[in-house]
Design an enzyme around this catalytic site. Structure first.
Site, PDB file in Angstrom:
ATOM      1  CB  VAL A 294       7.815 -11.494  -3.133  1.00  0.00           C
ATOM      2  CG1 VAL A 294       9.148 -12.232  -3.151  1.00  0.00           C
ATOM      3  CG2 VAL A 294       8.020 -10.020  -3.467  1.00  0.00           C
ATOM      4  CB  CYS A 295       4.677 -15.516  -1.345  1.00  0.00           C
ATOM      5  SG  CYS A 295       5.052 -14.528   0.127  1.00  0.00           S
ATOM      6  N   PRO A 296       4.506 -16.149  -4.451  1.00  0.00           N
ATOM      7  CG  PRO A 296       2.919 -15.227  -5.909  1.00  0.00           C
ATOM      8  CD  PRO A 296       3.547 -15.043  -4.559  1.00  0.00           C
TER       9      PRO A 296
ATOM     10  CD  GLU B  48      10.642 -16.387  -1.802  1.00  0.00           C
ATOM     11  OE1 GLU B  48      11.810 -16.294  -1.411  1.00  0.00           O
ATOM     12  OE2 GLU B  48       9.649 -16.279  -1.050  1.00  0.00           O
ATOM     13  CB  ILE B  49       5.477 -21.017  -3.941  1.00  0.00           C
ATOM     14  CG1 ILE B  49       5.493 -20.461  -2.505  1.00  0.00           C
ATOM     15  CG2 ILE B  49       4.731 -22.343  -3.995  1.00  0.00           C
ATOM     16  CD1 ILE B  49       4.149 -19.952  -2.017  1.00  0.00           C
TER      17      ILE B  49
END
Length: 184
Positions: A56-58, A60-61
């Site tokens: 999920v993190c990438p 958002e980034i």
């Protein structure tokens, strides 16, 4: 242990942390400090993610990066952060297509001290929740949001809130930039 998330009206903590600012050899790292940000006279948007090399993190980034200019147009310094090291950040940026061209620093809170001060450190794994802080030029927190580890945030909502805060007027539900405020 219960988290007490730093909230609206509080002074954002002072910090100085190593960050990844480039993947170019010899230019990878920079020390980012609250003192330098305050001296700039700009707003700060600091967003946190739990772990590098996740799923999920990438998303958002990459979305924050896509809107980098929107934040710059609002006189805001954008900073991404997690409790991973600067070396892990660098390896991830080099490894992930969507992260190579980031325009903002990836802060490394390896001591977990800033995440702890912000009240966003998850109890079991000691990683940061998905938190976003909008801080005004005086260093005062004006908006914060914290998401569960499994849910990505909406970057356009962060921009909408910044627009509303920067009007210094009353903005109704679902207000968008360009619409009338309640003071108009």
């Amino acid at each position: 242990m219960k988290n007490a998330v730093l909230s609206v009206g509080a002074q954002f903590p002072e910090f100085s942390k190593k960050a990844v600012v480039s993947i170019e050899k010899g230019k990878e790292f920079y020390d980012v400090s609250s003192e330098e940000i305050k001296a700039s006279g700009k707003w700060m948007v600091m967003f946190w993610w739990p772990k590098d090399f996740t799923f999920v993190c990438p998303t958002e980034i990459a979305e924050f990066n896509k809107h980098y200019q929107d934040f710059a147009d609002r006189d805001a310094i954008l900073i991404g952060a997690s409790t991973d090291t600067e070396f892990v950040h660098l390896a991830w940026r080099k490894d992930h297509d969507d992260l190579r061209g980031l325009q903002f620093p990836m802060l490394a809170d390896t001591s977990k001290s800033l995440a702890a001060e912000l009240g966003i450190l998850e109890e079991n794994e000691k990683i940061a929740y998905r938190a976003t802080f909008v801080v005004d030029p005086q260093g005062i927190v004006r908006w914060t949001s914290v998401y569960d580890l499994s849910v990505g945030r909406n970057v356009k909502e962060v921009i909408r809130v910044m627009d509303a805060l920067q009007t210094d007027e009353l903005c109704p539900c679902n207000w968008q930039k360009g619409e009338a405020t309640l003071n108009a």
